[in-house]
Design a protein around this motif. Sequence first.
Motif, short mmCIF file in Angstrom:
data_model
loop_
_atom_site.label_atom_id
_atom_site.label_comp_id
_atom_site.label_asym_id
_atom_site.label_seq_id
_atom_site.Cartn_x
_atom_site.Cartn_y
_atom_site.Cartn_z
N GLU A 142 41.23 42.97 0.04
CA GLU A 142 39.96 42.25 -0.04
C GLU A 142 39.08 42.50 1.17
O GLU A 142 38.12 41.78 1.40
CB GLU A 142 40.23 40.75 -0.19
CG GLU A 142 40.96 40.11 0.96
CD GLU A 142 41.22 38.62 0.75
OE1 GLU A 142 41.00 38.14 -0.39
OE2 GLU A 142 41.64 37.95 1.71
N SER A 143 39.37 43.54 1.94
CA SER A 143 38.55 43.89 3.10
C SER A 143 37.50 44.92 2.71
O SER A 143 37.69 45.70 1.77
CB SER A 143 39.42 44.43 4.24
OG SER A 143 40.03 45.64 3.87
N LYS A 184 35.61 40.70 5.69
CA LYS A 184 36.94 41.00 6.22
C LYS A 184 37.03 42.49 6.49
O LYS A 184 36.65 43.32 5.66
CB LYS A 184 38.03 40.58 5.23
CG LYS A 184 39.45 40.84 5.75
CD LYS A 184 40.49 40.33 4.79
CE LYS A 184 40.64 38.82 4.87
NZ LYS A 184 41.18 38.37 6.19
N LEU A 219 46.62 44.80 8.39
CA LEU A 219 46.65 43.59 7.58
C LEU A 219 47.69 43.71 6.47
O LEU A 219 48.01 44.82 6.02
CB LEU A 219 45.27 43.32 6.97
CG LEU A 219 44.13 43.01 7.93
CD1 LEU A 219 42.80 42.99 7.17
CD2 LEU A 219 44.36 41.68 8.63
N GLU A 254 45.66 41.10 1.90
CA GLU A 254 44.43 40.90 2.67
C GLU A 254 43.67 42.20 2.84
O GLU A 254 42.43 42.21 2.86
CB GLU A 254 44.76 40.31 4.05
CG GLU A 254 45.34 38.90 3.99
CD GLU A 254 45.48 38.29 5.37
OE1 GLU A 254 44.65 38.63 6.25
OE2 GLU A 254 46.42 37.51 5.58
N GLU A 310 33.92 36.52 5.67
CA GLU A 310 34.47 35.60 6.67
C GLU A 310 33.39 34.73 7.29
O GLU A 310 33.66 33.61 7.70
CB GLU A 310 35.20 36.39 7.75
CG GLU A 310 36.42 37.14 7.21
CD GLU A 310 37.21 37.83 8.30
OE1 GLU A 310 36.59 38.23 9.33
OE2 GLU A 310 38.42 37.98 8.15
N LYS A 317 36.16 39.69 0.74
CA LYS A 317 36.08 38.35 1.32
C LYS A 317 35.05 38.32 2.44
O LYS A 317 35.07 39.15 3.35
CB LYS A 317 37.43 37.91 1.87
CG LYS A 317 37.38 36.52 2.49
CD LYS A 317 38.71 36.08 3.04
CE LYS A 317 38.60 34.68 3.68
NZ LYS A 317 39.88 34.23 4.25
#
Length: 377
Positions: A99-100, A76, A92, A96, A41, A39
């Motif tokens: 997807e970092s 992320k 996290l 989440e 940000e 992801k």
Amino acid sequence: MIQNPGFLLTVLAFVAVIGPLVFVHELGHYLVGRWFGVKAEAFSIGFGPELAAWVDKRGTRWRIGALPLGGYVRFKGDMNAASQTDPAWLQLPPSERAESFPAKPLWQKAAIVAAGPFINFLFAILILSTFAFVYGESRTPAVAGKVQAGSAAAAAGIQAGDRILSLNGREMTTFDDLRLYAQIRPAEPVTILVERSGRTVEKQGRVGAVQEQDGFGNRFKVGRLGIAPAQPVIEPVELWRAPAVALKQTGQIIRTMVETLGQILGGGRSVKELGGPLKIAEVSGQAATLGVESFVFFMALISINLGFINLLPIPMLDGGHLLFYGVEAIQRRPVSARVQEWAYRSGLAVLLAMMMLVTFNDLSSFGLWERLSGLIG
């Protein structure tokens, strides 16, 4: 006579060059990151205060900064725009964390980082491919059609009709090879291997050094052998072969950059030859006055330059991240947080020092220091 581009055109041309190239660079990171499920940000073009910003349906904040001197994608798990890992990513939720950026395999992280410089090279190759298809490829043989009296070639004993086989051991296939090799080596000694009447002859000489001035008053020293081709040869380039021609040209440009940088680091060339944003802005305006083709070709050169610089193994740059990943792959564990922090601080100091140096050089090329000394005197 070429007209001075003026301040407004210079600024507009600079933004028109840097803006798209930074966007393309960061888009490479962004697209490969999305492909691997990371992801983003924030996606920023420029630094400093926001001029405009919006958030898309994926939660990415797209922003335009006031200073169009770069950009970044913050994924992320990143702590800042330099992509330093935020230790809090481990806290996290699993969905989440997945997807970092830090959670991805090493090869995926390396691919995401390398995608920025890669797409800059690809962008340049597309431009150069178009030029090759439209205008053809220079295939003028490396034969001395005429030798200028009193030149470096004449002093070395080169005669009209000689085919230059190599310079200092590097094979010379076309006349462009001769020109590119000599122009960045003014006054350097050179061993010239020539073919004359079916025999191979070795000559010793020194590349000539001449002071030149372009249509805008910029002075620079270049190397010259002092020979001219017998008859220029331009070969048509089929569409399918154009990318190969462009790839070869890109490789030649990168090799010239590497050799020039090596000369500067080795003391063979002055650091005063390094230019920065102000010089790029000036040349952008100059290229714009010469027409669309010159401007687009200049964009290709800057795109290659941007990709090359970002691959330098300096922390804070893509090359620095790739260096860490290489060390991690060898030692089978990540570089310690302490070492990374030290490296990032050192890298930031190096980049700031380089920025100050090139800005000083830019202002010197504009004659600022001479005018100030005149006012003080």
